[in-house]
Design an enzyme around this catalytic site. Sequence first.
Site, PDB file in Angstrom:
ATOM      1  N   ASN A 197       0.866  -1.176   0.000  1.00  0.00           N
ATOM      2  CA  ASN A 197       0.000   0.000   0.000  1.00  0.00           C
ATOM      3  C   ASN A 197       0.911   1.237   0.000  1.00  0.00           C
ATOM      4  O   ASN A 197       2.129   1.123   0.043  1.00  0.00           O
ATOM      5  CB  ASN A 197      -0.968  -0.017   1.187  1.00  0.00           C
ATOM      6  CG  ASN A 197      -0.273  -0.096   2.527  1.00  0.00           C
ATOM      7  OD1 ASN A 197       0.807   0.474   2.717  1.00  0.00           O
ATOM      8  ND2 ASN A 197      -0.873  -0.807   3.480  1.00  0.00           N
ATOM      9  N   GLU A 200       3.387   1.470   2.922  1.00  0.00           N
ATOM     10  CA  GLU A 200       4.470   0.486   2.835  1.00  0.00           C
ATOM     11  C   GLU A 200       5.502   0.895   1.785  1.00  0.00           C
ATOM     12  O   GLU A 200       6.702   0.674   1.963  1.00  0.00           O
ATOM     13  CB  GLU A 200       3.883  -0.887   2.522  1.00  0.00           C
ATOM     14  CG  GLU A 200       3.122  -1.482   3.700  1.00  0.00           C
ATOM     15  CD  GLU A 200       2.266  -2.680   3.327  1.00  0.00           C
ATOM     16  OE1 GLU A 200       1.907  -3.460   4.246  1.00  0.00           O
ATOM     17  OE2 GLU A 200       1.919  -2.830   2.137  1.00  0.00           O
ATOM     18  N   ASP A 268      -5.314  -8.573   1.363  1.00  0.00           N
ATOM     19  CA  ASP A 268      -5.342 -10.017   1.125  1.00  0.00           C
ATOM     20  C   ASP A 268      -6.189 -10.347  -0.098  1.00  0.00           C
ATOM     21  O   ASP A 268      -5.843 -11.212  -0.907  1.00  0.00           O
ATOM     22  CB  ASP A 268      -5.905 -10.751   2.343  1.00  0.00           C
ATOM     23  CG  ASP A 268      -5.055 -10.568   3.589  1.00  0.00           C
ATOM     24  OD1 ASP A 268      -3.843 -10.320   3.446  1.00  0.00           O
ATOM     25  OD2 ASP A 268      -5.613 -10.648   4.702  1.00  0.00           O
TER      26      ASP A 268
END
Length: 495
Positions: A197, A200, A268
């Site tokens: 993301n 990150e 996920d």
Amino acid sequence: MPILFEEADILVVGDVMLDRYVWGQVKRISPEAPVPVVQAQRTTETLGGAGNVAYNLAALNCRVSLIGVCGADPTARSLRDLLTAKKIDDLLLADPARPTTTKTRIMAHKQQILRLDDEQVRPMDAEIIAGIRNAFSTGLERCKAVVLSDYGKGVLAETSFVQEMIQACRSRSIPVLVDPKGMDWQRYRGASGVTPNTAELEMVAGSALETDEAGLIAAAEQTRERYGLEWLLVTRGAKGMCLVRSDTTPLLIPAQAREVFDVSGAGDTVIATLAAALSVGTPLADAARIANQAAGIVVGKLGTQPILASELATALHFNDQRRFFPYSAAKLSDVPAATEKIGQWRAAGERVVFTNGCFDLLHPGHISLLYKARSLGDRLVVGLNTDASIKRLKGSGRPILSEHDRAAMLGALACVDLVVAFDEDTPIELIKALQPDILVKGSDYKPDQVVGKEVVESYGGSVQLVDLVEGYSTTRLTEKVILEYQRRSTRIDAK
């Protein structure tokens, strides 16, 4: 973008968790401290971390194997039971020296009050690493893609071991996708792609990204080149996604979600859907768009929940027709998926209301009925006659709108939680499958005329009749339109 994932075979390796939800109500503040007192009513459990990646893949009808580490405790038994129930191949290694990682969320009035983490964060022992290596070698023989799901709990902490897995995939031309954690991406070097993301990516880039897209793209390109990746897919929340590749210009994909309930597990869902699509030969750009649609659906759900194959298929259908209804996609379902959702609602203590109809030319009478039905419980499921069913019941001139369009309009209503089509002349089989708590029809029916009354009452449910708004019917509206058309045609001919 029609796509089937039954041929997909995915191997997931990473930090597996159990997500536990304690559902309750808050009615007072504790006299001991200024905190709410939650009266616990029920507990539900689902797969978390790498387990949620595997769950998403299984819900998309992929074959999936899961490698990770759990404890040798009662929680591990719950975890393994969930894997069996979801038809996920259980390749977990039991480590008696650590607890099964568990995230317990205290929920009240659909809000998270508190989270309790039971975990031990440290690298794996040599014996456990050896077990993972053996399981990985076995799983690699048949899989078409590998997902490394790193939640920073230790399974993917050792650089040499992660590199060993990536090189094994590269030697077999198997794509390996990484959901990263932390600043050290050396262990991911040479992977097919990584799905960070924005936060990150900022962490690994070493500085805050520019607010403009050019700054984001530059950081993503530099990171991709630095670690020898084929591509990098940055998830940007409400701004969508950014895909950078070695062989073409960057691709910016706008977000699909319009209503966000909970972002838990969205990452996920993205990597699972991406892996599934790539494993069956979908081009990377199309796979990213599909993953983006999947993420837009799951953020409209409460708690960690997977994308279902039926939800994604419906969203892709509308997108292919350039008629994507962002509010509707997560609400349109087939019977198996609807049964699973209703089970989750019941586990959270919610009462399920059901009504049915053709809903051809949605009008104020329909909307009034649906809102009144929804007020009788916590969730409203609408059974919708298919096009074939309506033709049998009402003649070859009906329906006016297709079942996809009718379902999308129903799903766009805030009072409707789920729309399930049925092809029979009556909804009796659908009612038997879903077993709603309350069956609703309009007051133009008598109780003994309501199809499904005996079924619902046989397990303790009830039938409710609600008042209708006078003066509305699809037939009369259709006749009015036809008469007006004929009147105008006559006037034009007269001229």
